[in-house]
Every structure is written in C-alpha cells, then in structure tokens.
Design a protein around this motif. Structure first.
Motif, mmCIF file in Angstrom:
data_model
loop_
_atom_site.group_PDB
_atom_site.id
_atom_site.type_symbol
_atom_site.label_atom_id
_atom_site.label_comp_id
_atom_site.label_asym_id
_atom_site.label_seq_id
_atom_site.Cartn_x
_atom_site.Cartn_y
_atom_site.Cartn_z
ATOM 1 N N SER A 206 0.855 -1.182 0.000
ATOM 2 C CA SER A 206 0.000 0.000 0.000
ATOM 3 C C SER A 206 0.891 1.232 0.000
ATOM 4 N N GLY A 207 0.529 2.246 -0.767
ATOM 5 C CA GLY A 207 1.388 3.419 -0.901
ATOM 6 C C GLY A 207 0.711 4.704 -0.481
ATOM 7 N N GLN A 208 1.479 5.774 -0.513
ATOM 8 C CA GLN A 208 0.982 7.066 -0.040
ATOM 9 C C GLN A 208 -0.166 7.592 -0.899
ATOM 10 N N TYR A 209 -0.217 7.201 -2.163
ATOM 11 C CA TYR A 209 -1.275 7.688 -3.055
ATOM 12 C C TYR A 209 -2.307 6.595 -3.359
ATOM 13 N N SER A 210 -2.367 5.573 -2.518
ATOM 14 C CA SER A 210 -3.250 4.444 -2.847
ATOM 15 C C SER A 210 -4.725 4.820 -2.815
ATOM 16 N N VAL A 211 -5.074 5.907 -2.120
ATOM 17 C CA VAL A 211 -6.473 6.334 -2.125
ATOM 18 C C VAL A 211 -6.897 6.682 -3.552
ATOM 19 N N ARG A 212 -5.938 7.124 -4.353
ATOM 20 C CA ARG A 212 -6.245 7.515 -5.729
ATOM 21 C C ARG A 212 -6.014 6.364 -6.715
ATOM 22 N N TYR A 213 -4.852 5.697 -6.595
ATOM 23 C CA TYR A 213 -4.475 4.708 -7.607
ATOM 24 C C TYR A 213 -4.776 3.273 -7.181
ATOM 25 N N ASP A 217 -1.830 -4.338 -5.431
ATOM 26 C CA ASP A 217 -2.530 -5.509 -5.960
ATOM 27 C C ASP A 217 -3.684 -5.111 -6.875
ATOM 28 N N GLU A 218 -4.219 -3.908 -6.680
ATOM 29 C CA GLU A 218 -5.314 -3.459 -7.544
ATOM 30 C C GLU A 218 -4.810 -3.019 -8.920
ATOM 31 N N LEU A 219 -3.499 -2.828 -9.048
ATOM 32 C CA LEU A 219 -2.914 -2.473 -10.340
ATOM 33 C C LEU A 219 -2.536 -3.707 -11.148
ATOM 34 N N VAL A 220 -2.516 -4.862 -10.490
ATOM 35 C CA VAL A 220 -1.946 -6.056 -11.123
ATOM 36 C C VAL A 220 -2.929 -6.691 -12.103
ATOM 37 N N VAL A 221 -2.500 -6.804 -13.346
ATOM 38 C CA VAL A 221 -3.290 -7.462 -14.376
ATOM 39 C C VAL A 221 -2.903 -8.939 -14.472
ATOM 40 N N ALA A 222 -1.608 -9.212 -14.399
ATOM 41 C CA ALA A 222 -1.149 -10.596 -14.574
ATOM 42 C C ALA A 222 0.117 -10.833 -13.762
ATOM 43 N N GLN B 208 -24.481 -3.824 -15.801
ATOM 44 C CA GLN B 208 -24.503 -2.802 -16.853
ATOM 45 C C GLN B 208 -23.752 -1.539 -16.442
ATOM 46 N N TYR B 209 -23.677 -1.267 -15.150
ATOM 47 C CA TYR B 209 -22.994 -0.050 -14.685
ATOM 48 C C TYR B 209 -21.647 -0.367 -14.032
ATOM 49 N N SER B 210 -21.088 -1.540 -14.313
ATOM 50 C CA SER B 210 -19.866 -1.937 -13.609
ATOM 51 C C SER B 210 -18.674 -1.053 -13.952
ATOM 52 N N VAL B 211 -18.723 -0.367 -15.091
ATOM 53 C CA VAL B 211 -17.624 0.540 -15.414
ATOM 54 C C VAL B 211 -17.515 1.629 -14.348
ATOM 55 N N ARG B 212 -18.638 1.951 -13.730
ATOM 56 C CA ARG B 212 -18.656 3.002 -12.715
ATOM 57 C C ARG B 212 -18.507 2.440 -11.295
ATOM 58 N N TYR B 213 -19.277 1.379 -10.995
ATOM 59 C CA TYR B 213 -19.324 0.886 -9.613
ATOM 60 C C TYR B 213 -18.434 -0.328 -9.379
ATOM 61 N N GLY B 214 -17.883 -0.879 -10.442
ATOM 62 C CA GLY B 214 -17.083 -2.095 -10.305
ATOM 63 C C GLY B 214 -17.948 -3.336 -10.419
ATOM 64 N N ARG B 215 -17.291 -4.460 -10.747
ATOM 65 C CA ARG B 215 -18.000 -5.733 -10.717
ATOM 66 C C ARG B 215 -18.472 -5.998 -9.295
ATOM 67 N N PHE B 216 -19.400 -6.955 -9.122
ATOM 68 C CA PHE B 216 -19.938 -7.177 -7.780
ATOM 69 C C PHE B 216 -18.844 -7.565 -6.795
ATOM 70 N N ASP B 217 -17.881 -8.378 -7.241
ATOM 71 C CA ASP B 217 -16.824 -8.802 -6.314
ATOM 72 C C ASP B 217 -16.033 -7.602 -5.793
ATOM 73 N N GLU B 218 -16.002 -6.516 -6.563
ATOM 74 C CA GLU B 218 -15.280 -5.327 -6.102
ATOM 75 C C GLU B 218 -16.058 -4.565 -5.029
ATOM 76 N N LEU B 219 -17.334 -4.883 -4.870
ATOM 77 C CA LEU B 219 -18.145 -4.252 -3.823
ATOM 78 C C LEU B 219 -18.079 -5.028 -2.514
ATOM 79 N N VAL B 220 -17.562 -6.254 -2.580
ATOM 80 C CA VAL B 220 -17.665 -7.157 -1.428
ATOM 81 C C VAL B 220 -16.611 -6.837 -0.365
ATOM 82 N N VAL B 221 -17.085 -6.541 0.825
ATOM 83 C CA VAL B 221 -16.207 -6.289 1.965
ATOM 84 C C VAL B 221 -15.973 -7.581 2.751
ATOM 85 N N ALA B 222 -17.025 -8.342 2.940
ATOM 86 C CA ALA B 222 -16.908 -9.556 3.753
ATOM 87 C C ALA B 222 -17.883 -10.620 3.265
#
Lengths: 386, 386
Positions: A206-213, A217-222, B208-222
């Motif tokens: 986690s980095g200092q600008y992670s609130v934005r970017y 792990d959220e940047l990782v595609v592969a 349909q709106y996942s470009v904005r809100y993310g896929r459902f798994d991206e909403l899951v906290v727990a």
C-alpha cells in the motif's frame, strides 16, 4: 542500503535537539548500552551445504557465500529486524545468496533446492517489515536467499496502458522508465527508494497515493510465478468475472507459495506535477469526517493524510492546536476538493505544510535509525476504516 | 419465473414482424419441429434417498419433493439449459429441494449431506448461465438443491456505507430497501429482476454499470460461508494488505467451495435519476477509441455501451450507418464526458436512443424465449479489453 539500518549512509539524519531533549527529559530514554556491532564482529557459520549445483544453473559468479552478502540478505527492515542485526544476531542468515538471470533459472533453482530439501526465500529490495524474509529452517537442509535483482525487464503497451515488469526492477527505475513515456504506477510506499516490483506484489503493498491509484494488488493485471511444480501464469484478460481469482493467493503471499518473476500492471498518465496543501481541523474526528466525505463521494485527490493532535504538535507546522491534514493533487489543486474540506470545517494552511510532508515522505526509516541510536523504539502500524 | 424460459409470463414478448421475416427469409430459420413439453409430460424418478434427516433440520414444510419444485430447480437459464428443459430432459433434476432458514441450518444440512454422500447445489435466483447449477452426480448418492430464498436479512451501516445482506435476498428487494435510505448497490446485470445477492457473489457478477461501480466482487467487503468443515468468515476490515485474499476464492466459485450465506457490501449514494443519451460513431474502432479515452482518463459515467455496425442497424435508431453508443449518467449528463465524446468524433443523438436502451435493458432473456420459439438460437458472450 545500510546492512544495519536504512538507506544511503550519506542521507542519514540526526535527531532535532528538541526531539532529543523530549526523549531524554520527558520520556527518560537513554542510548543503548551496547553499540551496534561492526560487520567484522559478526561470526557466521560456513554454508551448511555445497552450492555447486546452483553454480551450474546461474553461473558461479551469481552464487555468493561471503559474510557480507549473507548478512545483507538476512531478514528485512522491521524495527525488530534492526534490533537483532544491530546486536549481531544472524541465526536467520541464508547459507547462500543466488542471483538468477531469468524465470527459467528460477525454476531450475527451485527444482534443485526442492530435491535437496533446501528452503528458498525470494529477496527483492529487502525492505520487508512483516517477517517475509525470515526463514523457517525447521526440517530444511539449508536456506537460499534468491535475489531477484537481475530480473529487471521492462515492456510497455502505451495503448492499453499496461507494462510487464521484471520482479527485480526497482521502483524508482520503473518510474523513470515509465515517466519517459508519460506514465506512472502512482505507487509510492515509504520503502519506495529501495523496493521492487515483485516485492510490491508479493507483499500486497500500500502506498501514499493508494487512495487515488489503489493498492499495488489493484494495479496487477497478470502474474508469472515460478514454483517447484512449474510455471503458473495468472491473469489472462484485463477484466475477468470467470471463477475464483487465483492471483489473489500469490498477492500478499510474501514469497511462500512461489516466486513472482514478472508482473503486468495497469499504468496511469503521469501528472505534470503533484501539488500539496495543508489544512487544519479543530479535532481528529472533524478531520476524519471531512476525509470520509471525500473518500465516499469524491472527488478523490492523489492523497488524503490526517495527523492526530499529538503528531501535529510534534512534527507539524504551527497550527494553533488541532490536526493537520495534507492533501496531494495531480497537476494542481482541485476546487471541488477544497470546497468539501472548507465546508467540513477545514482551514487552508497553504502549500508549506504539504511541501514539508513531501520533502520528508521517504525519511521515516532514516529517522528511525536515529531514534534507535538514541535508544527509542519506533514502528509503523497500519489500520483502515470506512 | 417460467420453468421453461425466462421471467414473468405476462411480460413475454413476441418478435417484431421485421425480425421474424429476416429470420425466415434471409437465414432460413424454421420453428422447432417439437414444441416445448408441458410440465405434466415430464417424468421424474422418485427421490433417490429419504430426506427425513433434512426435515429434522429445517422443518418438513421446507423439504420439497414435488415434480414442479424439482423441475424449477433444475439447472439455470443458459440457452443450452433452456433447450434441454424445453425438450423435457431433466436428468440433472435434484432429488430434493431444501429451503433453510439460517446459516446454522445450512451448516447442519451440509453436515448431514456430507455424511450421506449427497451432493449439495446452492440455488439463489436460478439465473446461472454458466452451468453453476448443473450437478455432477458421479459418486454421489443423490443431489439436494439448497434454495437460499429465506436467507433474506438486511442490515445497513449508513455511516460506513456498508450493508450486510442475506445471500437469498433478491436484487430488486435489496435495491428497494437501500433506496429508502438513499443508497444503491449500482449492480444491474441483465438477470437483475431475479438474481440474488449470494448469486452475485458466487458468480462474480458483472453489471450494466460496472464501469462506474465495479464488478460485484469489487463491492464485497466480507463473506460468510458455510462449508462441510464449518463456518468461514472472510474480510475483517474495509481494506487489508495482509496476506492472500481468500474472499477471491469463494467469489466466482459458483457454489463449489461452500455456501455463501451472507455478504457485506460497499454502498453508493443513490443518484436522483439516471440520464441516458445516444451517440453515433462512424465506425466501431472510432467508438472504441472514444470509450477507451473515457475509461483511461475519465470522467467515467455510469455506463458506456457501444454496439457494432450490425447490431446498430438491426436494433438501433436510424443512425445513417455507423455505430450507436449509449451513455448513462448519474443525476444528469456530465459536460466533461460529452466533450470527450465530441472531440473523439461522436455525434450526439439526444436522449431517445438511450431511453430505448433503458426500457429494454432487462428484456434480452424475454427476447431469447421468443427467438427459441421461432427456432433461432441466441446466446450472450462477454469479453473485455483495455
């Protein structure tokens, strides 16, 4: 990197007299009775196995058994790690340091070590603070530190805005290469100056600008991972809703499940500059409420950072009590962000407090060395709230 | 839900004459020789085991063995599923349908079934299109369909903007409860009208709106998961960089690794309304370039949807050739988005094409039933690019 502390010795800091006086007079802190050992004083046993098989894989020049090489690959940079190494305790030292030049060499090393029942500890920048570099020797014939520094490939796709980076590529080098094409990872943890791409992934950094970017792990595609059973390639598409996401097992695995050798990441357009401003809030809860509003409803700037009353008084500018918030923006201040901060009770303090923060943003570990010299224990803990 | 097709029979659609003529004359499509069987025509074998142990757990009224109950829990709603059920092929039917009322009852059912070597298939809205509801009977003494409809709890934390929802809660009900407090999940897949919260999680659903809100798994906290070995509670903090993320094993697991009984999700402020507009691009690559610019540099509206030339000609408004893009906004059109679309060569088509899309946004599966009646095969495939 100092073997017994952090960073470039030329950049070492000394404690401000005010802080030294506070430690001595108010807290009764005294310098440690025993000074840090010297490199020569540390006695290391001879390697517990013959690494000739490793030399056949990577070439003899990339198999290292000198005391200094082994000590420099002993554990990471947590405060506990530093206290141990300062005392000369190197029971966790690897027997051998191996520096492979390719993914296939990593596979061959894992195969050889598995057959010899030798533990392998992947080593990137050596900046771990959670024990990821401390081996468990139980049941093993020895320990190899696998230094990934030579895995420093760089390949960019400017249209898709992705880059495929070798695990050993250092973060500042990656940023320099990306900046030349107008991009950034936007990932700046306090360990930035020494950390590697593979380490970012293996530690879920986690980095200092992670609130934005986002976290790394959220940047990782592969991910490309070498294991004792062969290669695991994970992440076949920019987005996938098909099945479990096995990348998430290796991200944060601290090297325990395999050796990440290559990471494909999403890039961001590099801003022309980052602008920093300070804001004062009357109380910590006031500041939390303001930052929560931005985090929940946006707009989200590059960084939102809030100090409590105590930290503000100790390190911040004269804020007449209250709490200091530092906000970083891409390119320049965003009026909509400022409107929210003002509406939530914030008072603008101008650019100075933010610039002070930016100047010292990677200085924490240097300051810790000075604190340890003075006999004071310091550590970073992280938390998160909604 | 129709047992042999989609949705509310009262909302069934018939093919527009133009489309029917196209199918018959241009493609030579003819209605199927054998009409869909009736419910009475389907012969089901008696349950292969005595479910008395299940009745002791959930109460006899919640153990169902009628032909209709079993047929309604046979597979999902992929086109292949529909072709099979229309032909009366129910070899995949469960022996018994069980409707537990709590997480603990699910645990007890899994325990009982494990000891009896009976396979359990979790069943939410029954809208799966990837085979997640088709059991593998090999080596099992029978199959139980575990209908989660009674797990419909709802608890909201408006400050942290999270909600803890029972897995069986239907999406429209969840949205209604959230809307009453000013929130939304923003998750609207085509299956929205019948899908459940647990199904969204188990299938890693994209909307349909996942470009904005993310896929459902991206909403899951727990997640709370019932397994044959006991309860697994995953996700202890809003954000965590500590270790592998095991939630990502259960998300997308299609019910194979355990039964998700409860999901904690992040909420979004509900917009006052969604506004829709249409844009014309000369070619598909032109449209892709425009949408990529928004996806990469923002601002990102609630939805970006591009049809190719063929789909545009078949279903879209008169666009004089070219491709139709539909854009959805929260609250109202965003000038900065429109500026990018215009700059990228788009021509605004006003609100009509977007409103047409919005009206038909959940109609796809109804249209498929009409196509199947006419003898035409239709299926959805998804892809993703950067």
């Amino acid at each position: 990197m100092r073997w017994s502390g952090w960073g470039d010795p030329a950049h070492a800091v000394s404690l401000p007299p005010r802080l030294r006086a506070l430690l001595e007079n108010a807290l009764g802190v005294r310098p440690p009775e025993r000074p840090t050992v010297t490199l020569d004083e540390i006695g290391l046993p001879a390697p517990g196995f013959d690494p000739v098989g490793l030399g056949a894989i990577v070439g003899e020049g990339y198999v290292r058994t000198s005391a200094e090489d082994r000590i420099r690959h002993t554990r990471g940079k947590s405060t506990v790690d530093l206290l141990r190494i300062r005392a000369g305790a190197v029971h966790d030292a690897p027997d051998v340091v191996v520096v492979p030049g390719s993914h296939d060499e990593v596979l061959a090393i894992l195969d050889w070590c598995t057959r010899q029942r030798i533990a392998v500890v992947p080593f990137g920048g050596g900046t771990s603070v959670v024990g990821g570099l401390a081996p468990d020797r139980t049941g093993f014939a020895g320990v190899v530190a696998l230094d990934l520094a030579r895995l420093d490939t760089f390949e960019i796709d400017p249209v898709s805005r992705t880059a495929t980076l070798g695990a050993g590529l250092r973060a500042p080098v990656a940023e320099e290469l990306l900046a030349a094409q107008g991009f950034t990872l936007g990932h700046f943890p306090q360990s930035f100056e020494y950390a590697t791409i593979g380490g970012f992934a293996a530690t879920r950094s986690s980095g200092q600008y992670s609130v934005r970017y986002g976290r790394f792990d959220e940047l990782v595609v592969a991910l490309r991972v070498a294991t004792a059973r062969g290669t695991v390639d994970l992440g076949r598409a920019p987005r996938s809703g098909a099945g479990p996401d096995l990348r998430q097992l290796f991200l944060g695995s601290e090297g325990t499940l395999g050796v990440i050798t290559e990471v494909t990441v999403r890039l961001h357009r590099a801003p022309t500059r980052y602008a920093y401003t300070g804001w004062r809030f009357g109380t910590f809860p006031d500041g939390v409420a303001a930052l929560r509003r931005l985090a929940q409803d946006g707009p989200v700037p590059a960084m939102l950072r809030l100090s409590d009353e105590y930290e503000t008084a100790l390190t911040g500018p004269t804020t007449d009590g209250g709490c200091l918030a530092v906000v970083a923006y891409e390119d320049g201040p965003v009026p909509a962000v400022e409107a929210v901060l003002r509406d939530a009770g914030g008072t603008p303090l101008g650019e100075r407090p933010g610039q002070d923060w930016a100047r010292g943003r990677f200085q924490g570990p240097y300051l810790r060395d000075a604190l340890l010299d003075a006999g004071a224990f310091a550590e970073t803990v992280e938390t998160a709230t909604f």
